[in-house]
Structure formats: C-alpha cells, structure tokens
Design a protein around this motif. Structure first.
Motif, PDB file in Angstrom:
ATOM      1  N   ILE A 113     -11.525   6.571  22.904  1.00  0.00           N
ATOM      2  CA  ILE A 113     -10.336   6.865  22.089  1.00  0.00           C
ATOM      3  C   ILE A 113     -10.220   5.867  20.946  1.00  0.00           C
ATOM      4  O   ILE A 113      -9.960   6.252  19.796  1.00  0.00           O
ATOM      5  N   ILE A 114     -10.407   4.586  21.233  1.00  0.00           N
ATOM      6  CA  ILE A 114     -10.357   3.569  20.174  1.00  0.00           C
ATOM      7  C   ILE A 114     -11.398   3.865  19.106  1.00  0.00           C
ATOM      8  O   ILE A 114     -11.118   3.824  17.898  1.00  0.00           O
ATOM      9  N   ASN A 115     -12.612   4.175  19.520  1.00  0.00           N
ATOM     10  CA  ASN A 115     -13.650   4.501  18.548  1.00  0.00           C
ATOM     11  C   ASN A 115     -13.306   5.759  17.757  1.00  0.00           C
ATOM     12  O   ASN A 115     -13.611   5.866  16.566  1.00  0.00           O
ATOM     13  N   ALA A 116     -12.640   6.726  18.408  1.00  0.00           N
ATOM     14  CA  ALA A 116     -12.275   7.969  17.711  1.00  0.00           C
ATOM     15  C   ALA A 116     -11.270   7.716  16.605  1.00  0.00           C
ATOM     16  O   ALA A 116     -11.448   8.181  15.469  1.00  0.00           O
ATOM     17  N   VAL A 117     -10.192   6.992  16.906  1.00  0.00           N
ATOM     18  CA  VAL A 117      -9.141   6.796  15.912  1.00  0.00           C
ATOM     19  C   VAL A 117      -9.532   5.775  14.847  1.00  0.00           C
ATOM     20  O   VAL A 117      -8.897   5.683  13.799  1.00  0.00           O
ATOM     21  N   LEU A 118     -10.594   5.024  15.096  1.00  0.00           N
ATOM     22  CA  LEU A 118     -11.058   4.040  14.114  1.00  0.00           C
ATOM     23  C   LEU A 118     -12.360   4.479  13.441  1.00  0.00           C
ATOM     24  O   LEU A 118     -13.174   3.658  13.057  1.00  0.00           O
ATOM     25  N   GLY A 119     -12.516   5.796  13.305  1.00  0.00           N
ATOM     26  CA  GLY A 119     -13.613   6.304  12.495  1.00  0.00           C
ATOM     27  C   GLY A 119     -14.507   7.326  13.159  1.00  0.00           C
ATOM     28  O   GLY A 119     -15.234   8.039  12.476  1.00  0.00           O
ATOM     29  N   GLY A 120     -14.479   7.414  14.477  1.00  0.00           N
ATOM     30  CA  GLY A 120     -15.401   8.312  15.159  1.00  0.00           C
ATOM     31  C   GLY A 120     -14.982   9.765  15.160  1.00  0.00           C
ATOM     32  O   GLY A 120     -15.833  10.661  15.155  1.00  0.00           O
ATOM     33  N   ALA A 121     -13.672  10.027  15.188  1.00  0.00           N
ATOM     34  CA  ALA A 121     -13.200  11.414  15.180  1.00  0.00           C
ATOM     35  C   ALA A 121     -13.532  12.075  13.845  1.00  0.00           C
ATOM     36  O   ALA A 121     -13.643  11.412  12.814  1.00  0.00           O
ATOM     37  N   ALA A 122     -13.670  13.390  13.884  1.00  0.00           N
ATOM     38  CA  ALA A 122     -14.003  14.127  12.655  1.00  0.00           C
ATOM     39  C   ALA A 122     -12.977  13.867  11.564  1.00  0.00           C
ATOM     40  O   ALA A 122     -13.318  13.785  10.376  1.00  0.00           O
ATOM     41  N   PHE A 123     -11.710  13.701  11.967  1.00  0.00           N
ATOM     42  CA  PHE A 123     -10.627  13.435  11.025  1.00  0.00           C
ATOM     43  C   PHE A 123      -9.771  12.319  11.610  1.00  0.00           C
ATOM     44  O   PHE A 123      -9.386  12.372  12.772  1.00  0.00           O
ATOM     45  N   ASN A 124      -9.470  11.299  10.812  1.00  0.00           N
ATOM     46  CA  ASN A 124      -8.656  10.197  11.320  1.00  0.00           C
ATOM     47  C   ASN A 124      -7.830   9.584  10.199  1.00  0.00           C
ATOM     48  O   ASN A 124      -8.157   9.692   9.018  1.00  0.00           O
ATOM     49  N   ALA A 125      -6.745   8.936  10.592  1.00  0.00           N
ATOM     50  CA  ALA A 125      -5.829   8.317   9.634  1.00  0.00           C
ATOM     51  C   ALA A 125      -5.097   7.181  10.337  1.00  0.00           C
ATOM     52  O   ALA A 125      -5.010   7.142  11.566  1.00  0.00           O
ATOM     53  N   ASN A 126      -4.561   6.260   9.536  1.00  0.00           N
ATOM     54  CA  ASN A 126      -3.755   5.193  10.137  1.00  0.00           C
ATOM     55  C   ASN A 126      -2.637   4.768   9.203  1.00  0.00           C
ATOM     56  O   ASN A 126      -2.696   4.943   7.986  1.00  0.00           O
ATOM     57  N   SER A 127      -1.598   4.213   9.827  1.00  0.00           N
ATOM     58  CA  SER A 127      -0.429   3.716   9.112  1.00  0.00           C
ATOM     59  C   SER A 127      -0.018   2.391   9.715  1.00  0.00           C
ATOM     60  O   SER A 127       0.043   2.252  10.944  1.00  0.00           O
ATOM     61  N   PHE A 128       0.270   1.398   8.850  1.00  0.00           N
ATOM     62  CA  PHE A 128       0.668   0.081   9.317  1.00  0.00           C
ATOM     63  C   PHE A 128       2.115  -0.238   8.931  1.00  0.00           C
ATOM     64  O   PHE A 128       2.469  -1.387   8.730  1.00  0.00           O
ATOM     65  N   HIS A 129       2.945   0.785   8.858  1.00  0.00           N
ATOM     66  CA  HIS A 129       4.357   0.622   8.534  1.00  0.00           C
ATOM     67  C   HIS A 129       5.195   0.874   9.790  1.00  0.00           C
ATOM     68  O   HIS A 129       4.774   1.601  10.690  1.00  0.00           O
ATOM     69  N   ILE A 130       6.369   0.276   9.841  1.00  0.00           N
ATOM     70  CA  ILE A 130       7.280   0.547  10.944  1.00  0.00           C
ATOM     71  C   ILE A 130       7.653   2.027  10.919  1.00  0.00           C
ATOM     72  O   ILE A 130       8.098   2.545   9.898  1.00  0.00           O
ATOM     73  N   ALA A 131       7.445   2.703  12.032  1.00  0.00           N
ATOM     74  CA  ALA A 131       7.741   4.138  12.094  1.00  0.00           C
ATOM     75  C   ALA A 131       9.249   4.376  12.001  1.00  0.00           C
ATOM     76  O   ALA A 131      10.037   3.557  12.476  1.00  0.00           O
ATOM     77  N   PRO A 132       9.663   5.473  11.402  1.00  0.00           N
ATOM     78  CA  PRO A 132      11.101   5.758  11.262  1.00  0.00           C
ATOM     79  C   PRO A 132      11.771   6.008  12.608  1.00  0.00           C
ATOM     80  O   PRO A 132      11.106   6.318  13.604  1.00  0.00           O
ATOM     81  N   LYS A 133      13.097   5.863  12.613  1.00  0.00           N
ATOM     82  CA  LYS A 133      13.861   6.127  13.823  1.00  0.00           C
ATOM     83  C   LYS A 133      13.629   7.577  14.255  1.00  0.00           C
ATOM     84  O   LYS A 133      13.558   8.487  13.444  1.00  0.00           O
ATOM     85  N   GLY A 134      13.514   7.761  15.526  1.00  0.00           N
ATOM     86  CA  GLY A 134      13.280   9.098  16.057  1.00  0.00           C
ATOM     87  C   GLY A 134      11.825   9.452  16.216  1.00  0.00           C
ATOM     88  O   GLY A 134      11.491  10.460  16.849  1.00  0.00           O
ATOM     89  N   PHE A 135      10.932   8.632  15.647  1.00  0.00           N
ATOM     90  CA  PHE A 135       9.507   8.945  15.716  1.00  0.00           C
ATOM     91  C   PHE A 135       9.020   8.965  17.163  1.00  0.00           C
ATOM     92  O   PHE A 135       8.363   9.917  17.600  1.00  0.00           O
ATOM     93  N   MET A 136       9.329   7.910  17.921  1.00  0.00           N
ATOM     94  CA  MET A 136       8.847   7.830  19.295  1.00  0.00           C
ATOM     95  C   MET A 136       9.413   8.955  20.150  1.00  0.00           C
ATOM     96  O   MET A 136       8.704   9.541  20.972  1.00  0.00           O
ATOM     97  N   ALA A 137      10.677   9.277  19.961  1.00  0.00           N
ATOM     98  CA  ALA A 137      11.283  10.364  20.732  1.00  0.00           C
ATOM     99  C   ALA A 137      10.575  11.691  20.461  1.00  0.00           C
ATOM    100  O   ALA A 137      10.360  12.499  21.375  1.00  0.00           O
TER     101      ALA A 137
END
Length: 227
Positions: free
Chosen positions: A132-156
């Motif tokens: 999974i780590i390898n997938a989200v860090l480049g191995g998956a066919a499509f991947n993206a990342n964000s280093f910002h605090i997620a908005p309220k309600g995101f986790m819910a």
C-alpha cells in the motif's frame, strides 16, 4: 468471498489473472540452502506470486533481491529495505519456521546499535502495508498527495464511505480502501487532524472523481507528469 492479502495487492495494482510475477520454487530453495533457513509460508507464497514485480516491490521501499537477502550477525533474516537505505526489516531467525511470524525494523544500520523494534505483529500484514505504501507513493497507476490540513468533516466523510484497514492502523497513520480499487493513507498529527493524504487508484475514472470529491489542495497528481 474474502480476498487474501495477495489478492488484495493484485487488485490494487491491477494485476491480470494468470500473470507470472513470482520467483520459482527452485530460486527459493537456493536461497534457503545458501542461508540455511526455512522461508516462512506467508513469505514463500508472496515470493512465488509477486516477488519479481518491480512496481509492487520497488516503487518506494524495496523487497530485497534474493541475492541480497541475508541473515544479520544478530540473527535476523533481512528481506526488505527502506528506499534510501536508512533502515531494514527482518524476521528473527528463530521464528522463521512459523507460518506468519512478526516483522521487526532496524533504523540504525550505520550506527553501533543493533536495536530491532517490532513493526508488524504478522508478516502478511507487513507485506500488505508495504504494498500500500509503495502504491500511494508512485506504484499505483494513478496517485496523488496533499500535505495540507484536511477540512472539517473530511474524516467523517471517509469513515462513512470507505472501509478502514484497522489491522494496519497506527497512532499516526490510518488506511482506508474501496475494495482495493482505491486506497487512502492518512497521516494524523498530535491534534488528531489529518495533515497528509496519500491516494492511489487503479482506475482513471475513479481517480478523477476522487480528486474532485475529496475537496483537498493536491500537491502532487501523477497525471501532471504526463503534461
């Protein structure tokens, strides 16, 4: 039917049915003879099914080539390495006869310390988490990342619409999936906020939908590399 961890990894990476991606039984026997060890059943199954796939095993951290697998001086079967060589993962030699032994990590390869810390209670969980780590860090066919605090309600929203892999959850990391076609790795800060989101998908349409619906400021999107 519940998928095995190998089937889950194959789904995540879009591996076609019948693809030959593993080592041969003879190659594994030669490894066992060279090191005078018995490879655990879980790792043997992984080697036979997926051991030679460079994307799954080398996209970020690395499954060691069989020629580089070794037993350390302090008795650990070392089979996986951090991408910059800052650490490695191993199994106690005394536990290699177990089907699904725990996995330990050593982050002090260059120092005098030989401290091995428990990383995963079970080998199959370690291998799934590593994929999974390898997938989200480049191995998956499509991947993206964000280093910002997620908005309220995101986790819910995620908790309501995704399945959490609770066996892989740690105090600083939570992993969610949608039937292993899409995967989210969330980094949690001390204030219990989501401060990093790593996403991987094997489907372009699903990936585009998630980029829009998750309402995040994306720092990296793999499709941008093609422009």
């Amino acid at each position: 039917m519940i998928q095995t961890y190998i089937e889950q990894i194959k789904t995540l990476y879009g591996v076609e049915q019948g693809e030959a991606l593993g080592f041969s039984a003879l190659e594994l026997k030669n490894l066992e003879n060279r090191l005078n060890v018995q490879i655990p059943a879980i790792l043997r199954s992984y080697y036979l099914a997926l051991g030679k796939d460079e994307v799954i095993n080398q996209a970020f951290n690395h499954l060691a080539p069989l020629a580089e697998v070794c037993v350390s001086d302090d008795g650990f079967f070392v089979f996986y390495t951090e991408n910059q060589g800052a650490g490695c993962w191993g199994i106690k030699k005394s536990q290699l006869t177990e089907e699904n032994p725990p996995v330990y990590v050593n982050y002090d390869l260059a120092g005098s310390s030989s401290e091995w810390l428990l990383d995963s209670q079970h080998l199959d969980g370690f291998l799934l988490n590593a994929a999974i780590i390898n997938a989200v860090l480049g191995g998956a066919a499509f991947n993206a990342n964000s280093f910002h605090i997620a908005p309220k309600g995101f986790m819910a929203e995620i908790e309501a619409n995704w399945q959490e892999l609770k066996d892989l959850t740690e105090h600083k990391q939570r992993i969610f999936t949608r039937d292993f076609n899409d995967i989210l790795l969330l980094c949690i800060n001390p204030e219990d906020q989501v401060e990093g989101v790593f996403m991987g998908s094997n489907d372009s349409e699903s990936f585009e939908q998630l980029l829009e619906s998750l309402d995040l400021n994306w720092d990296y999107i793999s499709e941008d590399d093609e422009e």
